[in-house]
Design a protein around this motif. Structure first.
Motif, PDB file in Angstrom:
ATOM      1  N   ASP A  27       0.841  -1.209   0.000  1.00 32.57           N
ATOM      2  CA  ASP A  27       0.000   0.000   0.000  1.00 32.57           C
ATOM      3  C   ASP A  27       0.874   1.256   0.000  1.00 32.57           C
ATOM      4  N   ALA A  28       1.959   1.218   0.761  1.00 30.67           N
ATOM      5  CA  ALA A  28       2.849   2.383   0.830  1.00 30.67           C
ATOM      6  C   ALA A  28       3.551   2.618  -0.510  1.00 30.67           C
ATOM      7  N   LEU A  29       3.935   1.534  -1.173  1.00 29.06           N
ATOM      8  CA  LEU A  29       4.675   1.651  -2.435  1.00 29.06           C
ATOM      9  C   LEU A  29       3.766   1.919  -3.636  1.00 29.06           C
ATOM     10  N   ALA A  30       2.470   1.639  -3.479  1.00 30.15           N
ATOM     11  CA  ALA A  30       1.542   1.787  -4.608  1.00 30.15           C
ATOM     12  C   ALA A  30       1.039   3.219  -4.741  1.00 30.15           C
ATOM     13  N   ASP A  31       1.936   4.172  -4.611  1.00 28.11           N
ATOM     14  CA  ASP A  31       1.574   5.587  -4.778  1.00 28.11           C
ATOM     15  C   ASP A  31       2.753   6.312  -5.436  1.00 28.11           C
ATOM     16  N   PRO A  32       2.491   7.023  -6.531  1.00 29.86           N
ATOM     17  CA  PRO A  32       3.592   7.646  -7.279  1.00 29.86           C
ATOM     18  C   PRO A  32       4.330   8.735  -6.503  1.00 29.86           C
ATOM     19  N   ALA A 104      12.511  -3.972  -7.152  1.00 32.13           N
ATOM     20  CA  ALA A 104      11.493  -4.167  -8.193  1.00 32.13           C
ATOM     21  C   ALA A 104      10.587  -2.953  -8.352  1.00 32.13           C
ATOM     22  N   THR A 105      10.697  -1.983  -7.447  1.00 32.63           N
ATOM     23  CA  THR A 105       9.771  -0.845  -7.507  1.00 32.63           C
ATOM     24  C   THR A 105      10.512   0.487  -7.672  1.00 32.63           C
ATOM     25  N   ILE A 106      11.249   0.930  -6.645  1.00 38.11           N
ATOM     26  CA  ILE A 106      11.854   2.261  -6.768  1.00 38.11           C
ATOM     27  C   ILE A 106      13.163   2.258  -7.554  1.00 38.11           C
ATOM     28  N   ASP A 107      13.813   1.095  -7.674  1.00 36.08           N
ATOM     29  CA  ASP A 107      15.073   1.073  -8.429  1.00 36.08           C
ATOM     30  C   ASP A 107      14.843   1.102  -9.933  1.00 36.08           C
ATOM     31  N   ARG A 108      13.684   0.609 -10.393  1.00 36.60           N
ATOM     32  CA  ARG A 108      13.445   0.596 -11.834  1.00 36.60           C
ATOM     33  C   ARG A 108      13.160   2.023 -12.319  1.00 36.60           C
ATOM     34  N   GLN A 109      13.525   2.292 -13.553  1.00 38.75           N
ATOM     35  CA  GLN A 109      13.335   3.629 -14.119  1.00 38.75           C
ATOM     36  C   GLN A 109      11.869   3.902 -14.425  1.00 38.75           C
ATOM     37  N   ALA A 110      11.228   2.976 -15.123  1.00 42.50           N
ATOM     38  CA  ALA A 110       9.834   3.185 -15.526  1.00 42.50           C
ATOM     39  C   ALA A 110       8.917   3.125 -14.311  1.00 42.50           C
ATOM     40  N   ASP A 111       7.906   3.956 -14.289  1.00 40.45           N
ATOM     41  CA  ASP A 111       7.012   3.999 -13.130  1.00 40.45           C
ATOM     42  C   ASP A 111       5.605   3.532 -13.510  1.00 40.45           C
TER      43      ASP A 111
ATOM     44  N   ALA B  25       0.456  -2.428 -11.951  1.00 44.47           N
ATOM     45  CA  ALA B  25       0.955  -3.702 -11.431  1.00 44.47           C
ATOM     46  C   ALA B  25       0.879  -3.728  -9.901  1.00 44.47           C
ATOM     47  N   LEU B  26       1.308  -2.628  -9.257  1.00 49.05           N
ATOM     48  CA  LEU B  26       1.288  -2.577  -7.792  1.00 49.05           C
ATOM     49  C   LEU B  26      -0.146  -2.556  -7.262  1.00 49.05           C
ATOM     50  N   ASP B  27      -1.026  -1.814  -7.926  1.00 49.62           N
ATOM     51  CA  ASP B  27      -2.431  -1.790  -7.497  1.00 49.62           C
ATOM     52  C   ASP B  27      -3.027  -3.201  -7.553  1.00 49.62           C
ATOM     53  N   ALA B  28      -2.671  -3.944  -8.598  1.00 48.89           N
ATOM     54  CA  ALA B  28      -3.199  -5.301  -8.732  1.00 48.89           C
ATOM     55  C   ALA B  28      -2.664  -6.218  -7.634  1.00 48.89           C
TER      56      ALA B  28
END
Lengths: 111, 111
Positions: A27-32, A104-111, B25-28
């Protein structure tokens, strides 16, 4: 007697990542906005970024809310230094609790 | 003329993981029922699990909604076989688009 600064610091509640559920972490990571804060912290040394210095498209109240969510998910640590609230990404301990999740989340470039 | 079965299959919209954003992806993945579906699929051979066979604490409509979210996030593929709707976890292609994300979420024991 506690100084105003100490009282302010006391309002900061931190949670150790080992106490955090996967649901709370996701939940914490699922926000831009929160991912942008975390990426910013990952790109700087610990305790060098103050809350007010993040370039975020949100109000001050919303900003505080995001930092609170990040603390509760074991993702950041904060401490007050004078008028500034400094931040640290809890990378080693979060990685230990959730292997590969930040990569898998913040290290990747694409968001 | 299209048979009823073909028409039913046509309502299934699939999205390739390469077209999916990290946010989607994260929302899912940030839902315990959807993670339980994915874990179940990961533990079985492709196309062996029908939608109706998942033991989920939700209504039929909610169940359909969850499967729809998983298709839209590039996480599952579905096909109709007679009265059954069979499922496949899109593991190789999702892993290619989001390296380490499934390993960090559905592969771990703790939820």
């Amino acid at each position: 007697m506690a100084s105003a600064e100490t009282a302010r610091a006391r309002t900061l509640t931190h949670v150790d990542p080992v106490e955090v559920s996967l649901q709370v972490a996701l939940d914490a990571l699922a926000d831009p906005v929160r991912r942008s804060i975390l990426r910013d912290l990952a790109a700087h040394d610990d305790w060098t970024r103050a809350c007010g210095t993040f370039d975020l498209p949100v109000t001050k109240a919303t900003r505080s809310h995001h930092f609170s969510i990040l603390r509760a998910a074991g993702l950041i640590e904060q401490r007050d230094e004078g008028a500034r609230r400094l931040n640290r990404l809890r990378r080693p301990e979060f990685d230990a609790a959730f292997p590969g999740l930040l990569a898998a989340t913040i290290d990747r470039q694409a968001d």
